[in-house]
Design a protein around this motif. Sequence first.
Motif, short mmCIF file in Angstrom:
data_model
loop_
_atom_site.label_atom_id
_atom_site.label_comp_id
_atom_site.label_asym_id
_atom_site.label_seq_id
_atom_site.Cartn_x
_atom_site.Cartn_y
_atom_site.Cartn_z
N VAL A 30 6.34 10.38 -43.95
CA VAL A 30 6.00 8.96 -43.90
C VAL A 30 6.97 8.14 -43.06
CG1 VAL A 30 4.86 9.08 -46.14
CG2 VAL A 30 7.25 8.42 -46.02
N VAL B 155 8.19 3.57 -51.88
CA VAL B 155 7.57 4.04 -53.13
C VAL B 155 8.12 5.42 -53.48
CG1 VAL B 155 5.42 4.77 -54.19
CG2 VAL B 155 5.48 2.67 -52.84
N VAL B 156 8.23 6.30 -52.47
CA VAL B 156 8.80 7.63 -52.71
C VAL B 156 10.24 7.51 -53.18
CG1 VAL B 156 9.44 9.81 -51.61
CG2 VAL B 156 7.25 8.75 -51.07
N THR C 262 9.38 1.96 -44.52
CA THR C 262 7.94 1.83 -44.75
C THR C 262 7.67 1.64 -46.24
OG1 THR C 262 7.63 4.21 -45.00
CG2 THR C 262 7.47 3.30 -42.77
N THR C 263 6.51 1.10 -46.53
CA THR C 263 6.13 0.89 -47.93
C THR C 263 5.98 2.21 -48.67
OG1 THR C 263 4.97 -1.15 -47.31
CG2 THR C 263 4.42 -0.16 -49.44
N ALA C 264 5.33 3.18 -48.03
CA ALA C 264 5.17 4.48 -48.67
C ALA C 264 6.52 5.14 -48.89
CB ALA C 264 4.28 5.38 -47.80
N THR D 272 8.19 14.67 -48.20
CA THR D 272 7.36 13.46 -48.21
C THR D 272 7.99 12.36 -47.37
OG1 THR D 272 6.65 14.04 -50.45
CG2 THR D 272 6.19 11.81 -49.69
#
Length: 275
Positions: free
Chosen positions: A143, A183-184, A178-180, A139
Amino acid sequence: MKQRTVTPFQIFILVLSFYVLGALVADLFFKLPPDISTLLGYLDTLVCFFFFLDFCVRLQQAENKWRFMRWGWIDLLASVPASGLQAAKLVRAFQILRILRALKSLQLIWRVLFRNRAEGIVVSAATATLLLVAFGAITMLLVEAPNPQSSINTPEEALWWAFVTVTTVGYGDFYPVTTAGRVVAVLLMVSGVGLFGSFAAYIGSLFVADQNEEEEKRDADDRELMHRLLAQVDSLSQEVQSLRAELQRGRLDEHAGEAGADTSMTDAPEPTRRA
């Protein structure tokens, strides 16, 4: 032929087999970026190491090695990395069928995992860690790699970042921008803290449980000793009462004999006098 029992390590192999088949389906039906394919290759090599270890263990435990190899060659072929033989991935479906045939229900899986609590918790932690590292690295590479400002751009960097993050080490040499990706990272850190915190707490509880078991065993031994002493006291008391009864009967018989002798002397006729 004696049926081989399923072990927690076999459950671990079953989960890895499902992962490998899922990665195979994704690689065959989806056009993955080259970095993702490379990362899947690294993970496949790691999984193949555990497959080969499982094959060696079962071969060593087999009573008849030649009879085992009649079907064991399938597991040996499944332990070949995809870079060496792509078709070997398809053979891993037989591993799933082999283990699922021994597992009749989901309840039996839990029973197998917690039959030996220490071994089950170690295997569960190892399975969760490997899956978290795999999916976290995949993931994060998806991203973060497209962003030119990201420090995670290669499969090796993503795999290293996922491993140090899930183990809560966090060197900080690679980090998401990055924001994603963040979050991961949060999800991976929370999962790692919960996983290893629970693992450490469980290991600590084993020592406490051992101490409690020792104390309970000592208490049980003390209670058993007390019961034995009470039983011996009761036995001695019964013997004393029996002896007293015998003595009492002996005295009564003695008095009865003396009374009978006196009576016989009294009732005896007097001798006749001569004129």
